[in-house]
Design an enzyme around this catalytic site. Structure first.
Site, PDB file in Angstrom:
ATOM      1  N   GLU A 147       0.806  -1.224   0.000  1.00  0.00           N
ATOM      2  CA  GLU A 147       0.000   0.000   0.000  1.00  0.00           C
ATOM      3  C   GLU A 147       0.842   1.278   0.000  1.00  0.00           C
ATOM      4  OE1 GLU A 147      -3.869  -1.944   2.265  1.00  0.00           O
ATOM      5  OE2 GLU A 147      -2.416  -0.762   3.408  1.00  0.00           O
TER       6      GLU A 147
ATOM      7  N   GLU B 270       0.483  -5.859  15.345  1.00  0.00           N
ATOM      8  CA  GLU B 270       0.544  -5.868  13.881  1.00  0.00           C
ATOM      9  C   GLU B 270       1.964  -5.751  13.350  1.00  0.00           C
ATOM     10  OE1 GLU B 270      -1.480  -3.683  10.001  1.00  0.00           O
ATOM     11  OE2 GLU B 270      -1.722  -2.804  11.987  1.00  0.00           O
TER      12      GLU B 270
END
Length: 682
Positions: free
Chosen positions: A475, A619
């Site tokens: 991304e 994460e």
């Protein structure tokens, strides 16, 4: 290396690993590789107890729960904002007074918490002076909207206790009522405490109900009262005798108008049901559900740390979903109401779904049921943007519409999610070979996904096809052309649609094969695949090109796989990149026969992300937002599809070349596929 494969599991396999044994709450001996134990509160990150419907995140204090998360129950984060998972009113705010003094961290010692993954409970223990206090919390898997907290007090002297339970409301909830009711039916007395609230903008009605269940000698139910002057609390008092253990429980339910037309009365009925049960029966029902789940397990012999890490990952994936729910999993599962707002991403199909599909097809089906139910909205969305077929949203909430903030380009341009969903449907057929399901439920999605990619691709002058203006798996690169993973996923989804049509005796659209056969990929001078058409060596967020070798299986030449492996490992963001990228590299090294590199990358996929005291995963190495269920899915894939050598093929689940790490004596995967096979690698 010797290995035994495809042993059909006829009965429950027994196993042993090194380490001491401990006694569980139900007096069974459990090997300590099922146990994570801590006596430190430093940098405390709670662990989640969940049952696929509600998630309770633990706190460090003896009775504390930091939040109760409701699965797929949404409201706006603010008027005009995007949706976010709703928290339930807190029905677990217990307070214990001994001889008039509130038990707290300031006057207790010997704090300890134990997570039992086999039976899915968290036990918190303290000593108040000489009195032992234990609190065991469960999100009841047998009663999916309910939780149970069992309190055991072992007094060192005669003493008086007062037990108080309050209802707490997070800031985004608007409390509408809290009241105590003593219901009667013939001779039965059923005291319950009910609280109601509205979600942030009033989109959802929420209700909780709670009460006490007594064991052994107990106060009469008439003794359960409202706390005077506090209509958000109930309590009871009891005189305890020295040396006589006293046990009771708090039971509570959380319901919403998402699932029930009348959440208040349903919550009351659930608690009344529990009140009329034996406490041990409630616990045994929960335990039985988890015993069934653990019929599919991953057993590592020779490395206790790895065994616990892997089991903790599988425990969370089992906790965050349930069969028949028609619900998927968000990246943080039920560990957070704010983590990615509880939305569903590609994390579900590409990262969490494959291990579950291998081990529990009923749970896996809930993932794809979620997408089937929202096919109509995906068809509408494709039409909105001038495309054909079905175009699924990058972030999905209960509505099935796009839930990404409007300023974020991923919501408008990260289209590979649609291919990911089509691939997940075909993989379900690969495992089950359920042709009737394929005809009724699978093919409608698979074919609409293929139609989308035909309309999304652009034909070049040389007859090739490009997919332009996308955000890929990486991304960091936005509005690019011919992203490697997007093109690879689209190609795979199109080829799957051709195969699905032929199986059903249908004529596939000839454009599906034409686009798939001619979709464009770009390469550097040395043959390394480019991450997109203009890629020039920039840092990338996560694995992208490498996904074409696994899980897509489009790159099969070992020299090409190795070339891409070496190049892109150094390009992945080591600080802010998500955990799962290294897991993919681990799978590929396993398949190339390099078990040392595979093990190094397996550890790299989660060790920097572990958070104390239980080892829940964040994460990225730089974040602190556990539990990252996506990362759990990645590390489990490294074990199942890498070390164990398992692979999803059109012929079903097969085992190719296992690569057992030197650090392990053996690896056993049990309960695989619809036949529940066992694979043993030594």
């Amino acid at each position: 290396m010797k290995y035994l494969f495809c042993i059909l599991t006829i009965c429950l396999c027994s196993f042993s690993v090194s380490g001491k044994n401990i006694e569980s709450a139900s007096n069974n001996i459990i090997d300590d590789n099922w146990i994570i134990d801590t006596s430190s509160k430093e940098n405390y990150n709670g662990v989640t107890l969940a049952n696929g419907r509600i998630g309770l995140v633990s706190g460090a204090e003896i009775f504390s729960v930091s939040e109760i998360v409701l699965n797929n129950v949404f409201d706006k984060e603010f008027p005009g904002g995007v949706s976010r998972t709703v928290r339930a009113p807190q029905f677990t705010n217990l307070k214990l007074k001994i001889d008039g003094i509130t038990v707290s961290s300031s006057n207790t010692t010997n704090w300890n918490q134990t997570l039992n993954m086999k039976e899915a409970y968290l036990k918190t223990s303290v000593k108040y002076q000489g009195t032992q206090i234990d609190y065991t919390l469960r999100a009841l898997y047998n009663l999916p909207y309910m939780a149970l907290g069992v309190i055991e007090i072992s007094p060192d002297r005669d003493l008086n206790i007062e037990v108080i339970n309050e209802t707490g409301f997070s800031p985004e909830l608007k409390s509408t009522s809290s009241h105590f009711k003593r219901m009667r039916d013939m001779e039965a007395i059923m005291p319950v405490f009910v609280s109601e609230a509205l979600s942030n903008t009033g989109m959802k009605e929420l209700a909780t109900c709670s009460s006490f269940i007594f064991d052994y000698e107990s106060p009469n139910n008439n003794d359960i009262q409202n706390v005077e002057g506090n209509n958000k609390s109930i309590h009871f008092v009891k005189r305890l005798r020295k040396g006589v253990k006293y046990r009771f429980a708090l039971v509570g339910a959380a319901c919403s108008s998402r699932d029930f037309n009348d959440p208040k009365n349903e919550a009351e009925r659930m608690v009344v049901f529990a009140l009329r049960q034996n406490l041990n029966k409630l616990i045994d029902g929960h335990k039985s559900c988890w015993n069934e789940l653990w019929n599919s397990d991953i057993i590592i012999e020779g490395n206790d740390e790895d065994q616990k890490d892997v089991r903790l990952a599988l425990y969370h994936l089992y906790s965050f979903q349930r069969k028949g729910s028609r619900l998927s999993i968000s990246p943080m599962g039920l560990s957070s109401s704010t983590g990615y707002n509880g939305h569903v991403f590609w994390d579900s199909e590409i990262w969490m779904y494959p291990p579950i599909l291998l081990l529990n097809q009923e749970l896996a089906k809930a993932h794809i049921d979620y997408r089937s139910d929202r096919l109509g909205k995906a068809i509408q969305r494709a039409e909105m943007f001038g495309y054909k077929g079905a175009m699924y949203p990058w972030e999905s909430d209960d509505s099935g519409e796009e839930s990404t903030p409007t300023w974020c380009l991923t919501g408008t341009f990260e289209h590979h999610i649609t291919a990911d969903i089509g691939i997940s449907f075909w993989n379900y057929y690969r495992v089950t070979h359920d042709r009737e399901w394929l005809r009724k439920e699978g093919y409608p999605v698979i074919s609409k996904v293929a139609d989308f990619w035909v309309s999304r691709a652009s034909k070049n002058e040389d007859g090739s096809y490009s997919i332009r203006n996308v955000v890929g798996a990486n991304e960091y690169a936005q509005n690019i052309d011919d992203n490697a993973f997007t093109n690879g996923a689209a190609k795979t989804a199109l080829l799957n649609a051709v195969k699905a049509a032929k199986i059903l005796g249908l004529k596939p659209d000839k454009q599906w094969n034409d686009v798939a056969s001619n979709i464009k990929f770009h390469y550097m001078k040395d043959g390394t695949m480019m991450e997109h058409s203009q890629y020039n060596g920039e840092m990338i967020k996560q694995a992208d090109v490498n996904l074409l070798a696994y899980p897509l299986g489009l790159v099969t030449d070992e020299k090409s796989i190795m070339k891409d492996l070496i190049y892109y490992e150094e390009k992945i963001d080591k600080v802010n990149g998500p955990a799962m990228g290294s897991a993919i590299l681990s799978v590929l090294y396993s398949r190339l026969g390099n078990k040392d590199e595979a093990y190094r990358l397996f550890k790299k996929s989660y060790i920097p992300n572990r958070r104390p005291p239980f080892g829940v995963l964040s994460e990225s190495p730089s974040s602190n937002n556990p539990y990252f269920a996506t990362g759990a899915g990645g590390m489990l894939q490294a074990v199942l599809f890498g070390f164990a050598g398992l692979e999803l093929t059109d012929k079903g689940i097969v085992q190719h070349r296992p690569a057992l790490p030197e650090e392990w004596k053996s690896l056993t995967i049990k309960g695989v596929g619809v036949e529940k096979k066992t694979y043993i690698i030594k």
